[in-house]
Design a protein around this motif. Structure first.
Motif, PDB file in Angstrom:
ATOM      1  N   LEU A 152       0.834  -1.206   0.000  1.00 36.55           N
ATOM      2  CA  LEU A 152       0.000   0.000   0.000  1.00 36.55           C
ATOM      3  C   LEU A 152       0.867   1.255   0.000  1.00 36.55           C
ATOM      4  O   LEU A 152       0.547   2.240  -0.672  1.00 36.55           O
ATOM      5  CB  LEU A 152      -0.954   0.000   1.195  1.00 36.55           C
ATOM      6  CG  LEU A 152      -2.054  -1.058   1.172  1.00 36.55           C
ATOM      7  CD1 LEU A 152      -2.863  -1.020   2.464  1.00 36.55           C
ATOM      8  CD2 LEU A 152      -2.957  -0.887  -0.034  1.00 36.55           C
ATOM      9  N   GLY A 153       1.965   1.220   0.742  1.00 38.44           N
ATOM     10  CA  GLY A 153       2.899   2.351   0.741  1.00 38.44           C
ATOM     11  C   GLY A 153       3.534   2.559  -0.628  1.00 38.44           C
ATOM     12  O   GLY A 153       3.646   3.690  -1.113  1.00 38.44           O
ATOM     13  N   ILE A 154       3.923   1.461  -1.261  1.00 36.34           N
ATOM     14  CA  ILE A 154       4.497   1.543  -2.610  1.00 36.34           C
ATOM     15  C   ILE A 154       3.453   2.063  -3.593  1.00 36.34           C
ATOM     16  O   ILE A 154       3.757   2.884  -4.467  1.00 36.34           O
ATOM     17  CB  ILE A 154       5.052   0.173  -3.051  1.00 36.34           C
ATOM     18  CG1 ILE A 154       6.319  -0.161  -2.262  1.00 36.34           C
ATOM     19  CG2 ILE A 154       5.321   0.138  -4.549  1.00 36.34           C
ATOM     20  CD1 ILE A 154       6.824  -1.580  -2.471  1.00 36.34           C
ATOM     21  N   SER A 155       2.207   1.623  -3.467  1.00 37.08           N
ATOM     22  CA  SER A 155       1.141   2.086  -4.357  1.00 37.08           C
ATOM     23  C   SER A 155       0.887   3.578  -4.188  1.00 37.08           C
ATOM     24  O   SER A 155       0.720   4.301  -5.170  1.00 37.08           O
ATOM     25  CB  SER A 155      -0.148   1.311  -4.094  1.00 37.08           C
ATOM     26  OG  SER A 155       0.015  -0.033  -4.440  1.00 37.08           O
ATOM     27  N   LEU A 156       0.849   4.040  -2.948  1.00 37.11           N
ATOM     28  CA  LEU A 156       0.677   5.464  -2.687  1.00 37.11           C
ATOM     29  C   LEU A 156       1.826   6.245  -3.304  1.00 37.11           C
ATOM     30  O   LEU A 156       1.619   7.222  -4.032  1.00 37.11           O
ATOM     31  CB  LEU A 156       0.600   5.726  -1.183  1.00 37.11           C
ATOM     32  CG  LEU A 156       0.635   7.193  -0.753  1.00 37.11           C
ATOM     33  CD1 LEU A 156      -0.572   7.943  -1.302  1.00 37.11           C
ATOM     34  CD2 LEU A 156       0.692   7.305   0.763  1.00 37.11           C
ATOM     35  N   PHE A 157       3.047   5.803  -3.042  1.00 33.53           N
ATOM     36  CA  PHE A 157       4.223   6.481  -3.585  1.00 33.53           C
ATOM     37  C   PHE A 157       4.204   6.478  -5.106  1.00 33.53           C
ATOM     38  O   PHE A 157       4.520   7.479  -5.749  1.00 33.53           O
ATOM     39  CB  PHE A 157       5.505   5.815  -3.069  1.00 33.53           C
ATOM     40  CG  PHE A 157       6.752   6.449  -3.606  1.00 33.53           C
ATOM     41  CD1 PHE A 157       7.187   7.673  -3.121  1.00 33.53           C
ATOM     42  CD2 PHE A 157       7.487   5.821  -4.604  1.00 33.53           C
ATOM     43  CE1 PHE A 157       8.337   8.265  -3.628  1.00 33.53           C
ATOM     44  CE2 PHE A 157       8.634   6.405  -5.110  1.00 33.53           C
ATOM     45  CZ  PHE A 157       9.064   7.631  -4.617  1.00 33.53           C
ATOM     46  N   SER A 158       3.799   5.354  -5.694  1.00 33.21           N
ATOM     47  CA  SER A 158       3.744   5.225  -7.144  1.00 33.21           C
ATOM     48  C   SER A 158       2.804   6.256  -7.760  1.00 33.21           C
ATOM     49  O   SER A 158       3.135   6.907  -8.750  1.00 33.21           O
ATOM     50  CB  SER A 158       3.302   3.802  -7.505  1.00 33.21           C
ATOM     51  OG  SER A 158       3.126   3.665  -8.875  1.00 33.21           O
ATOM     52  N   TRP A 159       1.620   6.413  -7.179  1.00 38.89           N
ATOM     53  CA  TRP A 159       0.654   7.381  -7.710  1.00 38.89           C
ATOM     54  C   TRP A 159       1.109   8.812  -7.447  1.00 38.89           C
ATOM     55  O   TRP A 159       0.982   9.674  -8.299  1.00 38.89           O
ATOM     56  CB  TRP A 159      -0.729   7.137  -7.125  1.00 38.89           C
ATOM     57  CG  TRP A 159      -1.525   6.150  -7.924  1.00 38.89           C
ATOM     58  CD1 TRP A 159      -1.104   4.918  -8.333  1.00 38.89           C
ATOM     59  CD2 TRP A 159      -2.849   6.299  -8.411  1.00 38.89           C
ATOM     60  NE1 TRP A 159      -2.097   4.294  -9.036  1.00 38.89           N
ATOM     61  CE2 TRP A 159      -3.186   5.127  -9.104  1.00 38.89           C
ATOM     62  CE3 TRP A 159      -3.793   7.311  -8.316  1.00 38.89           C
ATOM     63  CZ2 TRP A 159      -4.414   4.931  -9.703  1.00 38.89           C
ATOM     64  CZ3 TRP A 159      -5.033   7.116  -8.908  1.00 38.89           C
ATOM     65  CH2 TRP A 159      -5.334   5.946  -9.599  1.00 38.89           C
ATOM     66  N   VAL A 160       1.649   9.072  -6.262  1.00 35.94           N
ATOM     67  CA  VAL A 160       2.095  10.434  -5.935  1.00 35.94           C
ATOM     68  C   VAL A 160       3.224  10.850  -6.870  1.00 35.94           C
ATOM     69  O   VAL A 160       3.208  11.959  -7.418  1.00 35.94           O
ATOM     70  CB  VAL A 160       2.525  10.535  -4.450  1.00 35.94           C
ATOM     71  CG1 VAL A 160       3.268  11.827  -4.179  1.00 35.94           C
ATOM     72  CG2 VAL A 160       1.303  10.424  -3.546  1.00 35.94           C
TER      73      VAL A 160
END
Length: 193
Positions: A152-160
């Motif tokens: 979830l952290g990687i997904s957030l970072f990916s979109w940001v």
């Protein structure tokens, strides 16, 4: 499949699909402003992008893991969720009467980080479901929750980072590729048999 080959292909999927759509717009000299009554074009863009990304990522997952269920669920969940997130963003802006020109362009830019902060974890959660099923069936691990939080952290970072590239207009493909590379790294590291 070789780790490096998987990561190269995985990293190139999102920016490649984005580049393909941008090239089509450039070649046909299309303008796109979802606020100017161009709903069908907006829907077509998001649908084309997310279906293409979903198919290519699912195909790569199948090539690596030879698991039809994992690949099919990844395709379905990624395509539908990504498409819905983008359309919801446009619907909210249009419902507020915001056009993507003049001051509306500034509001659109400000809305992108909000989309990234909410959209990244939502898509990440949906994408983790087929991985969770696959991972649980193979490993029966106790540390699944830690890996879900990491994903979830990687997904957030990916979109940001991806929307950050769109906001600033420089190196957008690099930013999108960086976020996508992290997801590929996670899949390779934690879904290995």
């Amino acid at each position: 499949m070789n780790k490096h080959l998987f990561l190269i292909f995985w990293t190139l999927i999102s920016p490649g699909c984005l580049g393909l759509i941008a090239a089509i717009f450039s070649a046909f000299k299309l303008g796109w402003n979802p606020g100017n009554g161009m709903w069908l074009l907006s829907i077509a863009i998001y649908l084309a992008y997310w279906i293409l990304v979903g198919i290519l990522q699912a195909g790569l997952l199948f090539w690596k893991f030879q698991d039809k269920q994992l690949s099919f669920h990844w395709f379905l969940q990624t395509s539908i969720t990504g498409f819905i997130m983008m359309i919801c963003h446009d619907v909210v802006l249009l419902a507020m009467g915001i056009e993507a020109v003049g001051q509306g362009a500034l509001i659109l830019l400000i809305s992108l980080p909000v989309l990234a902060i909410f959209g990244g974890p939502i898509l990440g959660f949906i994408q983790f479901l087929p991985m969770k099923d696959y991972y649980f069936l193979i490993f029966q691990s106790n540390d699944l929750q830690k890996r879900e939080i990491l994903w979830l952290g990687i997904s957030l970072f990916s979109w940001v980072i991806g929307f950050g590239g769109l906001m600033f207009g420089y190196g957008v493909f690099f930013f999108v590729a960086t976020g996508t590379l992290l997801k590929g790294w996670f899949i390779h590291k934690y879904l290995q048999v």
